[in-house]
Design an enzyme around this catalytic site. Sequence first.
Site, PDB file in Angstrom:
ATOM      1  N   SER A 150       0.872  -1.173   0.000  1.00 47.19           N
ATOM      2  CA  SER A 150       0.000   0.000   0.000  1.00 47.19           C
ATOM      3  C   SER A 150       0.906   1.219   0.000  1.00 47.19           C
ATOM      4  O   SER A 150       2.067   1.130   0.422  1.00 47.19           O
ATOM      5  CB  SER A 150      -0.873   0.011   1.257  1.00 47.19           C
ATOM      6  OG  SER A 150      -1.440   1.296   1.483  1.00 47.19           O
ATOM      7  N   TYR A 166      -2.227  -1.320  10.346  1.00 48.18           N
ATOM      8  CA  TYR A 166      -2.114  -1.397   8.883  1.00 48.18           C
ATOM      9  C   TYR A 166      -0.749  -0.897   8.426  1.00 48.18           C
ATOM     10  O   TYR A 166      -0.066  -1.544   7.626  1.00 48.18           O
ATOM     11  CB  TYR A 166      -3.235  -0.575   8.239  1.00 48.18           C
ATOM     12  CG  TYR A 166      -3.371  -0.762   6.748  1.00 48.18           C
ATOM     13  CD1 TYR A 166      -3.911  -1.928   6.226  1.00 48.18           C
ATOM     14  CD2 TYR A 166      -2.979   0.234   5.857  1.00 48.18           C
ATOM     15  CE1 TYR A 166      -4.061  -2.107   4.853  1.00 48.18           C
ATOM     16  CE2 TYR A 166      -3.126   0.071   4.484  1.00 48.18           C
ATOM     17  CZ  TYR A 166      -3.670  -1.099   3.989  1.00 48.18           C
ATOM     18  OH  TYR A 166      -3.811  -1.270   2.631  1.00 48.18           O
TER      19      TYR A 166
END
Length: 257
Positions: free
Chosen positions: A144, A157
């Site tokens: 990401s 995350y």
Amino acid sequence: MGKLTGKIVIITGSDSGMGQAMATVFAREGADIAVTYRSDGKGAQKTLEQVKQAGRRGLVQQLDVTDENSVAALFKAVDEQLGTPDILVNNAGTGKSKPVTELTTAEFDQVIKTDLYGPFFCVREFVRRRQPVGGQGKIVNITSVHDSIPSPNNVPYGAAKGGLLTMTRSLALELAPLKINVNAIAPGLIRTPMTMQRVDDPQKSAEEIPNIPWKRAGYPEEIAELALYLVGPESNYVTGQNFAIDGGLEMNWGQGA
């Protein structure tokens, strides 16, 4: 002849979004696909139909990437039904947006185990199968932009994706003698079931889209085309790299300060 003719590919989380797009594109290029899902069996069957429409073989397997026994069962099924896998895409992921003071240990664990342990379990099984056949093969980890860009209220995350990026680089060095390429793709805001609520919400969209120089969310097919390059023969000299595909978001971070 397609770029992936005769290749056997495992794509985790290929029941929708980027995983489904990659499965479809890879099948069109001649690959046989192992489709996995955690809870969306219907979506996985749709992916399998697209693989078969491209004239390729496929299988569907329920998978919990946080469970090493579930991962082992997937690879066993692939061995028996398709053959030794040539390509692995670690696409399955999850997140938890909460202030750190409100995060439970179980919530933190779930994100770390899905986004970091999961790829580890899959890579371990993949390499164990490539070693006896002389190595070769491709691994792509979907990280990401938040593997590099900090994001408040997303501690697990960021920790997981940052860890996955460094894991990618470590694996690239470790597996180079086997000629196994290991690279990462770092998507920005992409239209997937996980982000659809944000993308289609006018208020959220008004907050987020202006930060993207391209002024739109990306499409799963755009990720799939980049992934195709990274698993195809043209990328044989590419390893340990992280490719952001984010409409310029990462480059725009900190502007206006």
